[in-house]
Design a protein around this motif. Sequence first.
Motif, PDB file in Angstrom:
ATOM      1  N   SER A   1      27.513  94.958  44.387  1.00  0.00           N
ATOM      2  CA  SER A   1      27.328  93.238  44.331  1.00  0.00           C
ATOM      3  C   SER A   1      25.790  93.432  43.749  1.00  0.00           C
ATOM      4  N   TYR A   2      25.547  92.293  43.243  1.00  0.00           N
ATOM      5  CA  TYR A   2      24.115  92.275  42.772  1.00  0.00           C
ATOM      6  C   TYR A   2      24.043  90.577  42.764  1.00  0.00           C
ATOM      7  N   LEU A   3      22.513  90.318  42.619  1.00  0.00           N
ATOM      8  CA  LEU A   3      22.299  88.791  42.619  1.00  0.00           C
ATOM      9  C   LEU A   3      21.891  88.600  41.303  1.00  0.00           C
ATOM     10  N   GLN A   4      22.201  87.442  40.665  1.00  0.00           N
ATOM     11  CA  GLN A   4      22.000  87.052  39.319  1.00  0.00           C
ATOM     12  C   GLN A   4      21.686  85.662  39.363  1.00  0.00           C
ATOM     13  N   ASN A   5      20.815  85.067  38.975  1.00  0.00           N
ATOM     14  CA  ASN A   5      20.537  83.553  38.841  1.00  0.00           C
ATOM     15  C   ASN A   5      20.968  82.883  40.177  1.00  0.00           C
ATOM     16  N   GLY A   6      20.362  83.683  41.224  1.00  0.00           N
ATOM     17  CA  GLY A   6      20.617  82.832  42.432  1.00  0.00           C
ATOM     18  C   GLY A   6      22.107  82.956  42.995  1.00  0.00           C
ATOM     19  N   GLU A   7      22.927  83.672  42.279  1.00  0.00           N
ATOM     20  CA  GLU A   7      24.376  83.930  42.703  1.00  0.00           C
ATOM     21  C   GLU A   7      24.664  85.277  42.955  1.00  0.00           C
ATOM     22  N   MET A   8      25.493  85.637  44.188  1.00  0.00           N
ATOM     23  CA  MET A   8      25.894  86.872  44.489  1.00  0.00           C
ATOM     24  C   MET A   8      27.095  87.316  43.563  1.00  0.00           C
ATOM     25  N   ARG A   9      27.145  88.254  42.754  1.00  0.00           N
ATOM     26  CA  ARG A   9      28.071  88.766  42.012  1.00  0.00           C
ATOM     27  C   ARG A   9      28.965  90.161  42.466  1.00  0.00           C
ATOM     28  N   GLU A  10      30.245  90.251  42.138  1.00  0.00           N
ATOM     29  CA  GLU A  10      30.881  91.528  42.391  1.00  0.00           C
ATOM     30  C   GLU A  10      31.254  92.094  41.175  1.00  0.00           C
ATOM     31  N   ALA A  11      31.419  93.481  40.969  1.00  0.00           N
ATOM     32  CA  ALA A  11      31.779  93.948  39.697  1.00  0.00           C
ATOM     33  C   ALA A  11      31.805  95.535  40.037  1.00  0.00           C
ATOM     34  N   LEU A  12      32.352  96.103  38.905  1.00  0.00           N
ATOM     35  CA  LEU A  12      32.839  97.511  39.040  1.00  0.00           C
ATOM     36  C   LEU A  12      31.570  98.089  37.962  1.00  0.00           C
ATOM     37  N   ALA A  13      30.886  99.140  38.510  1.00  0.00           N
ATOM     38  CA  ALA A  13      29.860  99.841  37.680  1.00  0.00           C
ATOM     39  C   ALA A  13      30.422 100.674  36.719  1.00  0.00           C
ATOM     40  N   LEU A  14      30.312 100.450  35.297  1.00  0.00           N
ATOM     41  CA  LEU A  14      31.220 101.225  34.364  1.00  0.00           C
ATOM     42  C   LEU A  14      30.399 102.296  33.795  1.00  0.00           C
ATOM     43  N   ALA A  15      29.141 102.052  33.261  1.00  0.00           N
ATOM     44  CA  ALA A  15      28.285 102.904  32.653  1.00  0.00           C
ATOM     45  C   ALA A  15      26.846 102.886  32.642  1.00  0.00           C
ATOM     46  N   ILE A  16      26.026 103.783  32.265  1.00  0.00           N
ATOM     47  CA  ILE A  16      24.795 103.519  31.850  1.00  0.00           C
ATOM     48  C   ILE A  16      24.453 103.958  30.435  1.00  0.00           C
ATOM     49  N   ASP A  17      23.868 102.796  29.735  1.00  0.00           N
ATOM     50  CA  ASP A  17      23.786 103.110  28.374  1.00  0.00           C
ATOM     51  C   ASP A  17      22.378 103.707  27.873  1.00  0.00           C
ATOM     52  N   GLY A  18      22.106 103.994  26.772  1.00  0.00           N
ATOM     53  CA  GLY A  18      21.156 104.671  26.186  1.00  0.00           C
ATOM     54  C   GLY A  18      19.751 104.276  26.522  1.00  0.00           C
ATOM     55  N   ASN A  19      19.372 103.064  27.180  1.00  0.00           N
ATOM     56  CA  ASN A  19      18.259 102.657  27.690  1.00  0.00           C
ATOM     57  C   ASN A  19      18.058 102.967  29.358  1.00  0.00           C
ATOM     58  N   GLY A  20      19.242 103.157  29.825  1.00  0.00           N
ATOM     59  CA  GLY A  20      19.212 103.418  31.283  1.00  0.00           C
ATOM     60  C   GLY A  20      19.799 102.052  31.843  1.00  0.00           C
ATOM     61  N   ALA A  21      20.242 100.891  31.132  1.00  0.00           N
ATOM     62  CA  ALA A  21      20.842  99.700  31.768  1.00  0.00           C
ATOM     63  C   ALA A  21      22.159 100.114  32.274  1.00  0.00           C
TER      64      ALA A  21
END
Length: 258
Positions: A215-235
């Motif tokens: 879960s993570y906070l974005q634009n003041g809203e708590m979201r849930e997601a599946l962590a898929l990958a880390i890209d070439g910049n580390g994002a």
Amino acid sequence: MIKKELALSKEALCRHLGELCAEIDVCVHDRIDSTNTEAKRMIARGHDRLSLIAAEEQSGGRGRMGRSFYSPGGTGAYFSILYRPTVPVDTAVTVTCAASVAVLRAIRTLTGKTCGIKWVNDLYLDQKKVCGILTECQSLGDSTYVIVGIGINISTSFEKTELSPIAGSLGFPRLSPSELIAAVTRELLPMLKSPDSAWLEEYRCCSCVLGKRISYLQNGEMREALALAIDGNGALIVRCDDGREERLFSGEISLKMQ
Ligand code: BTN
């Protein structure tokens, strides 16, 4: 190797840095507010050489999201590397990922223990955070500076603090902070100088986040997601519950219980 050199000292740090000592200014403080803040003061005074600023104790250690970083004397490694990037720094996240891998390698070499990395800047051992990294960018005139601040709990006790459920230590009270700081610096400097980011594969392998629900906070809203990958910049690339994919460059995530 674990030695009996328990106090941080410039002499020991330089000895462990070896020939690297010729290219980096080393500043050691018994007690300071924050090594990152000291690096900013150095920039303001016109200092622009590659520098390593280390302290035995911090009275105002800073963490991400405006939090403090508990830094009692004689129990941890608290230090910042100040440099002017020679390769383009797309995002601070890449530098933070490089620092995570450098710390992971240094801890593994000196203790035999392999940490897990929680995106983006935390290293964990036995489900407890043992290291945090705070990367800050600073501009002065036309110059850009990067400060990579690293705090490693070598033998810090969190028993009587509110951090005890989440924070822990390497549990190696005889590990020399000078040797540990030098080992991290020796791993990190080549990564910071090179455009090659092959080390990202190591970051991915040691991630304790990939494939997990977060879960993570974005634009003041708590979201849930599946962590898929880390890209070439580390994002961090995540798939939200509505099927959309998002790329996270900063912020903090929490692992959901599976
Ligand atoms: C975090 O866990 O949010 C990051 C913690 C970073 C702590 C290190 S200790 C050395 C340097 N000086 C600071 O004030 N912070 C960083």
